[in-house]
Scaffold this active site. Sequence first.
Site, mmCIF file in Angstrom:
data_model
loop_
_atom_site.group_PDB
_atom_site.id
_atom_site.type_symbol
_atom_site.label_atom_id
_atom_site.label_comp_id
_atom_site.label_asym_id
_atom_site.label_seq_id
_atom_site.Cartn_x
_atom_site.Cartn_y
_atom_site.Cartn_z
ATOM 1 N N ASP A 21 1.078 11.680 4.697
ATOM 2 C CA ASP A 21 1.493 12.757 3.793
ATOM 3 C C ASP A 21 2.309 13.778 4.568
ATOM 4 O O ASP A 21 1.825 14.356 5.539
ATOM 5 C CB ASP A 21 0.229 13.406 3.201
ATOM 6 C CG ASP A 21 0.557 14.633 2.354
ATOM 7 O OD1 ASP A 21 1.700 14.726 1.850
ATOM 8 O OD2 ASP A 21 -0.336 15.486 2.187
ATOM 9 N N ASP A 29 3.647 9.758 1.412
ATOM 10 C CA ASP A 29 4.952 9.802 0.752
ATOM 11 C C ASP A 29 6.019 9.050 1.547
ATOM 12 O O ASP A 29 5.775 8.582 2.662
ATOM 13 C CB ASP A 29 5.373 11.256 0.482
ATOM 14 C CG ASP A 29 5.148 12.148 1.696
ATOM 15 O OD1 ASP A 29 5.558 11.746 2.801
ATOM 16 O OD2 ASP A 29 4.522 13.225 1.538
ATOM 17 N N ASP A 98 7.244 -3.827 -4.162
ATOM 18 C CA ASP A 98 6.241 -4.496 -4.982
ATOM 19 C C ASP A 98 6.785 -4.537 -6.408
ATOM 20 O O ASP A 98 7.288 -3.533 -6.908
ATOM 21 C CB ASP A 98 4.944 -3.670 -4.945
ATOM 22 C CG ASP A 98 3.703 -4.532 -5.014
ATOM 23 O OD1 ASP A 98 3.657 -5.387 -5.925
ATOM 24 O OD2 ASP A 98 2.797 -4.357 -4.184
ATOM 25 N N ASP A 198 3.546 -8.989 -7.987
ATOM 26 C CA ASP A 198 2.169 -8.768 -8.404
ATOM 27 C C ASP A 198 1.751 -9.766 -9.489
ATOM 28 O O ASP A 198 2.511 -9.994 -10.440
ATOM 29 C CB ASP A 198 2.083 -7.336 -8.965
ATOM 30 C CG ASP A 198 0.667 -6.870 -9.205
ATOM 31 O OD1 ASP A 198 -0.085 -6.762 -8.236
ATOM 32 O OD2 ASP A 198 0.325 -6.611 -10.371
ATOM 33 N N GLU A 240 2.220 -13.244 -5.703
ATOM 34 C CA GLU A 240 0.760 -13.141 -5.651
ATOM 35 C C GLU A 240 0.198 -14.072 -6.722
ATOM 36 O O GLU A 240 0.393 -13.856 -7.910
ATOM 37 C CB GLU A 240 0.297 -11.704 -5.909
ATOM 38 C CG GLU A 240 -1.196 -11.553 -5.642
ATOM 39 C CD GLU A 240 -1.837 -10.356 -6.354
ATOM 40 O OE1 GLU A 240 -2.883 -9.898 -5.882
ATOM 41 O OE2 GLU A 240 -1.322 -9.909 -7.392
ATOM 42 N N HIS A 314 -4.721 -4.232 0.141
ATOM 43 C CA HIS A 314 -5.242 -3.026 -0.520
ATOM 44 C C HIS A 314 -6.286 -3.346 -1.595
ATOM 45 O O HIS A 314 -6.848 -2.428 -2.172
ATOM 46 C CB HIS A 314 -4.082 -2.259 -1.143
ATOM 47 C CG HIS A 314 -3.429 -3.039 -2.246
ATOM 48 N ND1 HIS A 314 -2.725 -4.204 -2.025
ATOM 49 C CD2 HIS A 314 -3.425 -2.853 -3.574
ATOM 50 C CE1 HIS A 314 -2.312 -4.683 -3.182
ATOM 51 N NE2 HIS A 314 -2.711 -3.893 -4.140
ATOM 52 N N ASP A 315 -6.501 -4.625 -1.881
ATOM 53 C CA ASP A 315 -7.514 -5.003 -2.880
ATOM 54 C C ASP A 315 -8.778 -5.546 -2.225
ATOM 55 O O ASP A 315 -9.769 -5.807 -2.916
ATOM 56 C CB ASP A 315 -6.980 -6.115 -3.800
ATOM 57 C CG ASP A 315 -5.841 -5.651 -4.683
ATOM 58 O OD1 ASP A 315 -5.793 -4.447 -5.007
ATOM 59 O OD2 ASP A 315 -5.007 -6.495 -5.053
HETATM 60 O O1 TEU Z 1 -4.085 -7.557 -7.952
HETATM 61 C C1 TEU Z 1 -4.342 -8.748 -8.622
HETATM 62 C C2 TEU Z 1 -5.719 -9.183 -8.491
HETATM 63 O O2 TEU Z 1 -6.004 -10.288 -8.139
HETATM 64 C C3 TEU Z 1 -6.727 -8.209 -8.921
HETATM 65 O O3 TEU Z 1 -7.487 -8.919 -9.791
HETATM 66 C C4 TEU Z 1 -7.456 -7.610 -7.787
HETATM 67 O O4 TEU Z 1 -7.376 -8.332 -6.625
HETATM 68 C C5 TEU Z 1 -8.879 -7.434 -8.142
HETATM 69 O O5 TEU Z 1 -9.180 -6.192 -7.688
HETATM 70 C C6 TEU Z 1 -9.818 -8.408 -7.542
HETATM 71 O O6 TEU Z 1 -11.070 -7.979 -7.909
HETATM 72 C C7 TEU Z 1 -2.866 -6.960 -8.180
HETATM 73 C C8 TEU Z 1 -2.737 -5.734 -7.316
HETATM 74 O O7 TEU Z 1 -2.731 -6.124 -5.979
HETATM 75 C C9 TEU Z 1 -3.829 -4.786 -7.661
HETATM 76 O O8 TEU Z 1 -3.860 -3.676 -6.821
HETATM 77 C C10 TEU Z 1 -3.629 -4.371 -9.091
HETATM 78 O O9 TEU Z 1 -4.686 -3.557 -9.499
HETATM 79 C C11 TEU Z 1 -3.549 -5.573 -10.026
HETATM 80 O O10 TEU Z 1 -2.698 -6.596 -9.538
HETATM 81 C C12 TEU Z 1 -2.956 -5.143 -11.338
HETATM 82 O O11 TEU Z 1 -1.620 -4.802 -11.189
#
Ligand code: TEU
Length: 540
Positions: A21, A29, A98, A198, A240, A314-315
């Site tokens: 940030d 940012d 993305d 995505d 993805e 990040h997931d």
């Molecule tokens: O994630 C897709 C996905 O597989 C999600 O179901 C996610 O991994 C889930 O949290 C698993 O439990 C993508 C993005 O990476 C994610 O951050 C987004 O929230 C999602 O698509 C919707 O755009």
Amino acid sequence: MERKWWHNSVVYQIYPLSFKDTSGNGIGDVNGIIEKLDYLKELGVDVLWLSPIYKTPLDDNGYDISDYYDIDPLFGTLEDAKRMLKEAHDRGIKIIMDLVLNHTSDEHVWFKKALDGDEYYKDFYVWRKGKDGNPPSDVQSIFSGSAWEYVEEMDEYFFHLFSKRQPDLNWENEVVRNELYKMINFWLDLGFDGFRLDVIDLIGKEVDNKIFSNGPKMHDYIQEMYRKCFEGRDVMTVGEMGGANIEMAKLVSDPERKEFSMLFQFEMIALDQVKGKSKWELKELDFDDLKNNIIKWQDGLSEVGWNSNFWNNHDQPRVLSRWGNTDPKYRELSAKVFAGVLHSLRGTPYVYQGEELGMTGYKFNDFSELKDVESLNMIEEFRGYGWSDEKILESIRVKGRDNSRTPMQWNDSNNGGFTNNEPWLLVNPNYKEINAESQVGNDNSVFTFYKKMIELRKKSEISDLLVYGKFENIPTNNKYLFVFQRKLDMQELTVVANFSNEYIKYDNEFISGNIIISNYDEEKITGNEVKPYQITIYLK
Ligand code: TEU
């Protein structure tokens, strides 16, 4: 196989909200990314993948886009983004954006017009009549609850596979597809180097037939996108595709078929959940399953197709807390084992911000610390199944997405140097011990180990071997010991990796070649055992 720049590239994923940030609003940012480009250059990565920075109401942290053509003021301006791209290119770093094409935000003008009753825009989304006062079907959203949301004025339901603030686009409508292709070309014309797409395996869905991923039209749409956007441009695309198996992976990443450069598949990350159940139903990882899965994918794509290798994103929870060891005695060794394996496999390696520092997951104390819509919705859903709050919190601590989204730990000053204000999500208090400043330039740090692994990929004598060499597993009699080779022409690389805190008896003698990297001092490596969390790579 035809060589491509993204074969020997290393990709670094930035989660902009939590990177750096500079504006003082507690949210990372674009200028923060620019500020840290020299750090990324020092690490040696070639490509940055930015999670979404487009206009967004942040219901799903940017995966809900309200304007595809602009940057959200929280992150900066379009001018900042152009400057970021130029500054990155000046340093030899590429940037991929993305692309969220399955859905928009409910604040996107298309959806607003649809709600206003504009038929043209209504058909941009998926609508159905209810059945006797009930939703059109029992399909559940991935973020809990029905996938159908009722709109009283229209007396119809719209479809959303994620949150109800993320209405699914109607891919069957050609106008929608063309609008999206136009937008993709806008970013490519600005000079961006490609995209991470995505949940792209959902675009061929047939809601009435309850077909969601890998629907019948999926390949047609992806190939159409290729023709209208990617053809003739030297870009990198990574789809993805959570549910892809090896056959599907070959189809989408075989260059002959003109779909994507590579894909993310999720077989490995489902290994620590109860089979057939949601990700919240925890099961301990069996390391044999992990090894076998890696081997299966390495072998499966050895002739056709190209994989992406990753431990984190990040997931997903941070791998060190998930399958590694965060005990201070082992944390760095364990992080280096993941690094060494990641960069030695066939496929393009992805490093998620903070992984190169050995960042760990934060164990959230209570629900009030959480921000992620998926976790917040899940709490209600699982209370409904009779789970206790303790059990729910435990699952979220292990699998919740906020876990890996805590801000980057730059130094030991307040908030880890991420922001001089209140951070949008709390900073892991271990920033005093784990931070970039203490690791850059330190020979033994996790950062330096990542840097060395990335350098190996670029070293002319061994680059081809690491990038294109054939993978061969060497069976061992201990599930925590993973030994494999890469072979090309007369060259041979052997990786010996111990994923446990035990000494493992192992006859290293047969391994020919010199040690090119290890997380233990060479003098301490003996011929008949592998030390706790030891990784050693030999080259012949
Ligand atoms: O994630 C897709 C996905 O597989 C999600 O179901 C996610 O991994 C889930 O949290 C698993 O439990 C993508 C993005 O990476 C994610 O951050 C987004 O929230 C999602 O698509 C919707 O755009």
